[in-house]
Motif scaffolding. Structure first.
Motif, short mmCIF file in Angstrom:
data_model
loop_
_atom_site.label_atom_id
_atom_site.label_comp_id
_atom_site.label_asym_id
_atom_site.label_seq_id
_atom_site.Cartn_x
_atom_site.Cartn_y
_atom_site.Cartn_z
N GLY A 105 3.33 5.38 20.01
CA GLY A 105 4.66 4.76 20.50
C GLY A 105 5.51 5.31 21.49
N ALA A 106 6.28 4.74 22.14
CA ALA A 106 7.00 5.50 23.14
C ALA A 106 8.12 6.47 22.52
CB ALA A 106 7.68 4.30 24.01
N LYS A 107 8.63 6.21 21.54
CA LYS A 107 9.72 6.78 20.98
C LYS A 107 9.25 8.33 20.83
CE LYS A 107 13.04 6.37 17.28
NZ LYS A 107 13.55 5.89 16.01
N TYR A 130 19.82 3.52 25.04
CA TYR A 130 18.85 3.45 23.49
C TYR A 130 19.16 4.78 22.98
CZ TYR A 130 14.13 3.73 21.53
OH TYR A 130 13.24 4.01 20.44
N TYR A 133 17.58 8.79 23.44
CA TYR A 133 17.65 9.72 24.73
C TYR A 133 18.64 10.51 24.21
CZ TYR A 133 15.79 5.35 27.05
OH TYR A 133 14.93 4.23 27.27
N ASN A 175 17.08 -1.70 27.12
CA ASN A 175 17.72 -1.93 25.76
C ASN A 175 18.99 -1.20 25.45
OD1 ASN A 175 18.04 -2.07 23.08
ND2 ASN A 175 16.62 -1.00 22.42
N ASP A 203 11.60 4.41 31.24
CA ASP A 203 11.25 3.81 29.93
C ASP A 203 10.81 2.07 30.21
OD1 ASP A 203 10.82 2.41 27.43
OD2 ASP A 203 12.40 3.70 26.67
N TYR A 206 9.77 -2.74 27.90
CA TYR A 206 9.78 -4.18 28.04
C TYR A 206 9.58 -4.67 29.26
CZ TYR A 206 12.82 -3.36 24.03
OH TYR A 206 13.09 -2.88 22.79
N SER A 234 5.23 1.17 25.80
CA SER A 234 5.13 0.78 24.50
C SER A 234 3.96 -0.59 24.13
CB SER A 234 6.28 0.87 23.78
OG SER A 234 5.96 0.26 22.41
N SER A 236 4.66 -1.99 21.46
CA SER A 236 5.37 -2.67 20.37
C SER A 236 5.94 -3.83 20.88
CB SER A 236 6.54 -1.44 19.99
OG SER A 236 6.09 -0.51 19.27
N LYS A 237 6.38 -4.09 21.79
CA LYS A 237 7.08 -5.24 22.13
C LYS A 237 6.19 -6.07 23.14
CE LYS A 237 10.33 -3.35 20.01
NZ LYS A 237 11.59 -2.94 20.35
#
Ligand code: PLP
Length: 392
Positions: A105-107, A130, A133, A175, A203, A206, A234, A236-237
């Motif tokens: 995942g990106a986080k 977000y 960072y 985001n 990032d 999205y 990611s 995720s979305k």
């Protein structure tokens, strides 16, 4: 033994727990009310059939002695890195598979990447932002210079002669604001970074929401970016992988600082501290990039964007200023009647039984703004918009 006292500098991450607490109190006092949540940043649609099928097949392989897999490559399986290279080729970006690193995942990668940079670097971070960072840099004690997002710059801050730093975080589509940089605007950041040998941490979590073919979906669509940027993405979305966990990070071989390719440093870091993403998940991720997979995830993205359109139309009708919602699942609006972010939160909760996210939780410049998310159910979004029209 001494603790890392930088952690004591972190502000309590109270935003979502505070929201949950306020909503729970309201629910207790008004159990008959139907509360609609437009605050969450999590997806609600399930994994698409192509992904589920690929993962089932991978599970069967793991259960058979002749196809069982143990440790995989730390950088990710070649089949998935090749699929991602093909996806980028479709965007006009040519990558070698050694430039792609599969992550959980990106986080994680957005935080872990800081391992390869000197602690004395100064970072540039847009506000609002977000929070990851900011917090990951506070944890390591780096100096942060904020660049201001505002109505005047449509929450797309650009560098000027006063923008000083060695590392800059950019997130587009953004985001929390839903704002998307144009190619010309990203070119200004790339030129800024090249001029001072800085590094852009881009990032693109999205990117799949971008519908306008003129808007960039990767920093590497910008000339010069391979010499100054790292991209984090990611699934995720993109494909509902928030609970499945998979993403990727792209570090071009051309990105060299202090005569060292950053790709080499990151590979060394990953092979030391990371043992890769599960084979089953990577097979599922690979399926996203097939013709069928892409078609199926596009249907989901259109569903979420339909929600965003509904919200955007309502805000326009009500004469409320906002960004996002067209090429992004987030809408960022100016709270009506000069309400603060939390005043508007309480107003929406008590009068409309709608939950959103106060902009103040994303940085000082978020005060007076509010984030709505399009990841909900379409009927609920439609109902919430009718309620907003009644109370505003
Ligand atoms: N980057 C941004 C801007 C996000 O909003 C999120 C998740 O909400 C992430 C990264 C993290 O995504 P992942 O689930 O891949 O860790």
């Amino acid at each position: 033994m001494r603790i890392n006292t930088n952690y004591l500098q972190l502000q309590d991450s109270y935003l979502f727990s505070f929201i949950a607490q306020r909503v729970s109190e309201f629910k207790q006092q008004h159990p008959q009310k139907n509360i609609i949540r437009l605050g969450i940043g999590d997806v609600t649609l399930p994994l698409v059939p192509a992904v589920v099928e690929a993962m089932h097949k991978a599970v069967s392989e793991m259960g058979s002695a002749d196809t069982f897999k143990g440790y995989g490559e730390e950088q990710g399986y070649g089949f998935l890195r090749e699929a991602i290279c093909d996806y980028y080729a479709g965007k006009g970006v040519l990558l070698d598979k050694n430039e792609v690193f599969i992550s959980d995942g990106a986080k994680s990668d957005l935080g872990n990447i800081l391992d390869i940079f000197d602690v004395n670097n100064t970072v540039v971070i847009p506000d609002p932002v977000y929070p990851v960072y900011v917090d990951t840099n506070i944890m390591t004690g780096r100096k942060i210079n904020f660049v201001n997002g505002s109505v005047e710059n449509s929450f797309l801050p650009l560098p000027d002669e006063n923008t000083e730093g060695d590392i800059v975080y950019l997130c587009s589509p953004n985001n929390p604001t839903g704002a998307v940089y144009t190619k010309e605007q990203l070119q200004l950041w790339v030129d800024w970074a090249l001029e001072r040998q800085a590094v852009i941490l881009f990032d693109s979590a999205y990117e799949v929401f971008v519908q306008d073919p003129n808007l960039p979906t990767s920093i590497f669509q910008i000339p010069g970016a391979k010499q100054c940027a790292i991209e984090f993405c990611s699934l995720s979305k993109t494909a509902g992988f928030t609970g499945t966990r998979c993403g990727y990070t792209v570090i071009p071989q051309a990105l060299v600082r202090d005569s060292v390719p950053l790709n080499k440093l990151w590979l060394r870091r990953q092979t030391t501290k990371f043992n890769g993403v599960s084979y089953i998940v990577q097979r599922g991720a690979e399926a996203i990039f097939t013709e069928t997979g892409l078609r199926q995830i596009k249907e989901q993205i259109q569903y979420y964007l339909g929600n965003a359109r509904l919200m955007a139309d309502t805000l326009t009708e009500l004469g409320i200023w906002f960004t996002g919602g067209k090429n992004s699942p987030y809408l960022w609006l100016k709270c009506p009647n000069n309400m603060s972010s939390w005043e508007f939160f309480d107003f929406l909760l008590t009068q409309g039984n709608i939950v959103g996210t106060p902009g103040a939780g994303f940085g000082a410049n978020g005060e007076g703004f509010f984030r709505l998310s399009a990841f909900g159910n379409q009927d609920n979004v439609a109902e919430a918009m009718e309620r907003m029209k009644k109370i505003l």
